[in-house]
Design a protein around this motif. Structure first.
Motif, mmCIF file in Angstrom:
data_model
loop_
_atom_site.group_PDB
_atom_site.id
_atom_site.type_symbol
_atom_site.label_atom_id
_atom_site.label_comp_id
_atom_site.label_asym_id
_atom_site.label_seq_id
_atom_site.Cartn_x
_atom_site.Cartn_y
_atom_site.Cartn_z
ATOM 1 N N SER A 176 -3.354 0.471 -2.773
ATOM 2 C CA SER A 176 -4.158 1.680 -2.580
ATOM 3 C C SER A 176 -3.262 2.824 -2.107
ATOM 4 O O SER A 176 -3.656 3.979 -2.138
ATOM 5 N N ALA A 177 -2.053 2.473 -1.666
ATOM 6 C CA ALA A 177 -1.141 3.515 -1.207
ATOM 7 C C ALA A 177 -0.402 4.186 -2.356
ATOM 8 O O ALA A 177 0.252 5.211 -2.164
ATOM 9 N N TRP A 212 -1.138 7.774 -2.734
ATOM 10 C CA TRP A 212 -0.520 8.642 -1.715
ATOM 11 C C TRP A 212 0.948 8.872 -2.032
ATOM 12 O O TRP A 212 1.478 9.949 -1.776
ATOM 13 N N SER A 270 -0.750 -0.873 9.664
ATOM 14 C CA SER A 270 -1.671 -0.631 8.576
ATOM 15 C C SER A 270 -2.437 -1.915 8.323
ATOM 16 O O SER A 270 -1.983 -2.992 8.682
ATOM 17 N N ASP A 284 -3.104 -2.792 5.277
ATOM 18 C CA ASP A 284 -2.527 -3.294 4.032
ATOM 19 C C ASP A 284 -1.141 -3.813 4.347
ATOM 20 O O ASP A 284 -0.278 -3.045 4.754
ATOM 21 N N LEU A 293 1.930 -1.927 3.404
ATOM 22 C CA LEU A 293 2.178 -0.623 4.019
ATOM 23 C C LEU A 293 2.567 -0.727 5.486
ATOM 24 O O LEU A 293 3.107 0.208 6.066
#
Lengths: 427, 346
Positions: A123-124, A127, A197, A199, A202
């Protein structure tokens, strides 16, 4: 005594000694063997611990990245061709990733399959693309191949396919990407650059490391001067009477008090009474000061006592005042011992978790703390939190964080030994 | 020189404190370790969106969290408390005494508690009664009389002839854990109540009823494995005879290593927990201190993110983490009440 009695035939002493010699040598060898055995046993368990930690943790230093052909299409991003930075920051980067994946695997059609496919990158990843575009706005409209972070489950599959949680479809895609060289293990820079994090791909230890350093700075700044001053007073100025005995007993007692009690004290005094913020390194440092303070007093007193009285007497004889004796002669000679004590106390403080639980430092904190009153956590707490997280990737991270913590402990203890060997004087 | 430097540091540290007291710009969340994995995910996403700072989430346990939450109104007190059970009347009274009068309750979903063993080993089909008889400290006398005896059962077969002759060996959380509370209340008490004469005690002597139903045996058949559910999963993989008690999210994450036993004929699966047919599941909540909304920046926005479809919904990112989402009707109600920050009363 005077009248000679018939004596039994006596063996000469040397014969007795010789007869028992073999047994004595064997006993000596056994004794030495016991000692050696204990050392070997300790080393073996240490080795077992280290191999287990390194074996589990070494994987965390690398992480999987996936190469995607990204088209920074202003239309898909939902921005104009000359968008401002603010507009770019809020744009929809997940759409770019979905497009790139769809282009790579055009056969994937159903909604459920596309969802599974979209879960391959982290999901990063969105970003990361955002940061790239913000750094270089000229990329808008261009196409490029980018290595983005893969999801934790893909990472786990790459490192140990036996323990994979991926579905058969996802496995197929991952294997295809890996064979095409579009999926690779790279150095895990996030581990050292990020805060916590949820995750695993991350999460990093930077936040906890900075938190530990800030906390230790407060602890050192308070406990060292206080501990040394208390030790000097008790050794050099205080009279020996019932009161100093009482103080001595109390200091020794304090050194043995379970640290959680200092945590409760910190909660009641620093937070409830003085209104200091929860989870702050300042409060953590104050509490750990209480934990290390007695250790430093005890070590410093021992160091002062090791300075020979002749030195003091010579100085006094030459007309030095009591303060001059302490500042010019006793302290410089006792300093290496005091520093060693301080470092060992700091090493203990670095490993503490229990008192920090009470003052709110066992917390999920993403932002790296910037000061003594920011919310922060510390390394051992980070290890505890990761060990308790359900996601697979945290097992390796836990061990990696333990390796970093052990590294710091070894460094501090080595420094203590170095100081002792370098500066310690023998009289 | 060194001393000067040290004193300067102390002064700097102490001088920094009052500034932090005056204001706080990140949300403070405390409470249940079961809600922690979900709360932190929302907090991280909320922080990454960039408008507000990332909230701080402490894992203190439900009781400890609510105590902190109810300690008063002001920046030094937390804004949100997570709970793996509903707030108690006594706690609400405590809140009120300290000036925390308006609280919004948000039901976020369910958590199942599973009894699992190593994948590939015998798949157990238990009833709540089996669980109670296998794990209680004292059980009804096997001869059928209405008396209690110290738990005599050593194997599962002795408990229920349909089960295999494996020794009873269950790894589970210690009494300090919320999971253990919920396990005792839902599984143990559920099985206990199937004996009519024990159920009758509940009306006459509630504390004796609880003592009978919630006490777990201490003769080694139930092994307290600490709060770490990961550890239990690892131990199960190593010991094929053992069963373990832990949260559903850990089972989902380790589906290759462990399998959940069926309870009352229902296997712990997402759908079964969501529709309530799996008997051992509990609701998860968080509580918002209304007096802090507007004072600490971002609380209303954080609550809105938490209850949004993409987070708490059936296909949201919390469901990916093992949260059992609410059924649509209950979700709509919970989300609307949360967005309006409606104060609740028990």
């Amino acid at each position: 005594m005077s009248d000679p009695q018939p004596q039994p035939p006596r063996r000469a002493t040397i014969d007795v000694v010789r007869a028992g010699l073999g047994r004595r040598y064997r006993r000596e060898r056994r004794f030495r063997a016991y000692g050696l055995l204990s050392v070997l046993l300790a080393l073996a368990s240490l080795l077992l611990l280290f191999t287990d930690i390194v074996d589990k943790g070494v994987g965390a230093f690398r992480q999987t990245r996936v190469q995607l052909a990204i088209h920074y299409d202003p239309e898909r991003l939902g921005v104009g061709a000359r968008a401002a930075a603010q507009e770019l920051a809020a744009a929809d980067y997940e759409a770019l990733i979905k497009d790139a994946l769809h282009e790579r695997f055009p056969a994937v059609a159903s909604r459920a399959e596309r969802r599974a496919l979209a879960r391959l990158p982290s999901s990063a990843a969105a970003w990361e693309l955002r940061d790239r575009l913000l750094d270089d706005p000229r990329l808008l409209g261009a196409r490029e191949k980018v290595w983005v972070l893969a999801d934790g489950s893909v990472d786990a599959h790459m490192k140990d396919p036996g323990a994979s949680t991926l579905g058969p479809l996802q496995r197929g895609w991952v294997d295809e990407l890996a064979q095409a060289g579009e999926l690779a293990l790279r150095f895990n820079a996030n581990l050292f650059a990020n805060g916590d994090s949820r995750d695993p791909e991350l999460a990093g230890i930077r936040g906890a490391l900075v938190g530990s350093l800030l906390t230790l700075a407060v602890t050192l700044a308070l406990s060292f001067p206080l501990g040394v001053a208390a030790a000097v007073y008790l050794e050099e100025f205080a009279e020996r009477n019932r009161w100093t005995d009482l103080i001595e007993v109390n200091i020794n007692n304090l050194a043995a008090v379970p640290s959680i009690i200092f945590g409760l004290l910190g909660l009641a005094v620093f937070i409830a009474l003085f209104g200091m913020p929860r989870s702050a390194p300042l409060v953590g440092g104050l509490v750990l000061t209480l934990v290390t303070f007695p250790t430093i007093i005890i070590a410093s007193r021992a160091a002062i006592r090791a300075v020979p009285p002749s030195l003091r007497e010579a100085a006094l004889g030459l007309g030095a005042s009591q303060v001059q004796v302490v500042l010019h002669h006793v302290l410089p000679n006792a300093l290496p011992g005091m520093l060693t004590g301080a470092i060992i106390g700091m090493a203990r403080a670095l490993g503490e978790t229990a008192p920090l639980l009470m003052i709110g430092m066992v917390a999920f904190i993403v932002d790296v703390p910037g000061g003594f009153t920011d919310s922060a956590t510390v390394l051992p707490v980070q290890i505890y939190l990761w060990a308790d997280s359900p996601e697979r990737g945290f097992t390796a991270l836990t061990s990696a964080a333990i390796m970093v913590l052990l590294g710091f402990l070894v460094l501090m203890n080595a420094l203590a030994v170095l100081l002792r060997n370098r500066f310690e004087k023998r009289w | 020189m060194k001393r000067l430097f040290s004193s300067a540091l102390v002064v700097a540290a102490v001088a920094g404190a009052p500034a932090a007291l005056a204001q706080r710009d990140n949300i403070g969340i405390v409470g249940s370790s079961t809600v922690y994995p979900f709360s932190t995910v929302v907090a991280e996403r909320f922080g990454r969106a960039g408008t507000f700072r990332t909230p701080k989430v402490e894992s203190t346990g439900t009781g400890g969290g609510i105590k902190l939450f109810c300690a008063g109104v002001g920046v030094q007190h937390p804004d949100i408390a997570n709970a793996s059970r509903r707030i108690k009347e006594s706690e609400v009274a405590d809140c009120r005494r300290n000036g925390v009068t308006e609280i919004t309750e948000v039901l976020i979903g369910f958590d199942g508690i599973v009894i699992a063993n190593a994948a590939g080993a015998h798949h157990y089909e238990l009833s709540l009664r089996d669980v109670y008889l296998a794990l209680a400290k004292d059980v009804p006398n096997p001869d059928g009389s209405e008396t209690l005896v110290a738990n005599p059962y050593r194997t599962w077969q002795q408990v229920n002839p349909a089960l295999p002759a494996n020794p009873i060996e269950v790894l589970g959380p210690p009494p300090t854990s919320g999971t253990r509370d919920a396990f005792a209340e839902l599984a143990m008490e559920g099985g206990c109540k199937t004996f009519p004469w024990i159920k009758a005690i509940k009306d006459s002597d509630e504390s004796r009823f609880k003592a009978i139903c919630h006490a777990v045996r201490e003769d080694g058949a139930y092994i307290e494995a600490g709060e770490n559910d990961n550890l239990i999963v690892q131990k199960l993989a190593a010991n094929r005879n053992a069963l373990g008690v832990f949260g559903y999210s850990f089972m989902e994450e380790n589906a290759d290593k462990v399998q959940g036993s069926a309870i009352g004929g229902v296997v712990p699966e997402y759908e079964a927990i969501a529709d309530g047919s799996y008997p051992v599941s509990r609701p998860l909540y968080f509580y918002v201190k209304k007096a802090h909304v507007g004072v600490i920046p971002g609380i209303a926005e954080f609550v809105a993110e938490f209850v949004s479809e993409r987070s708490m919904g059936e296909e949201g990112y919390l469901a990916d983490r093992g949260l059992i989402a609410l059924p649509p009707a209950a979700y709509g109600k919970a989300a609307a009440a949360a967005r309006a920050l409606t104060p609740f009363s028990l």
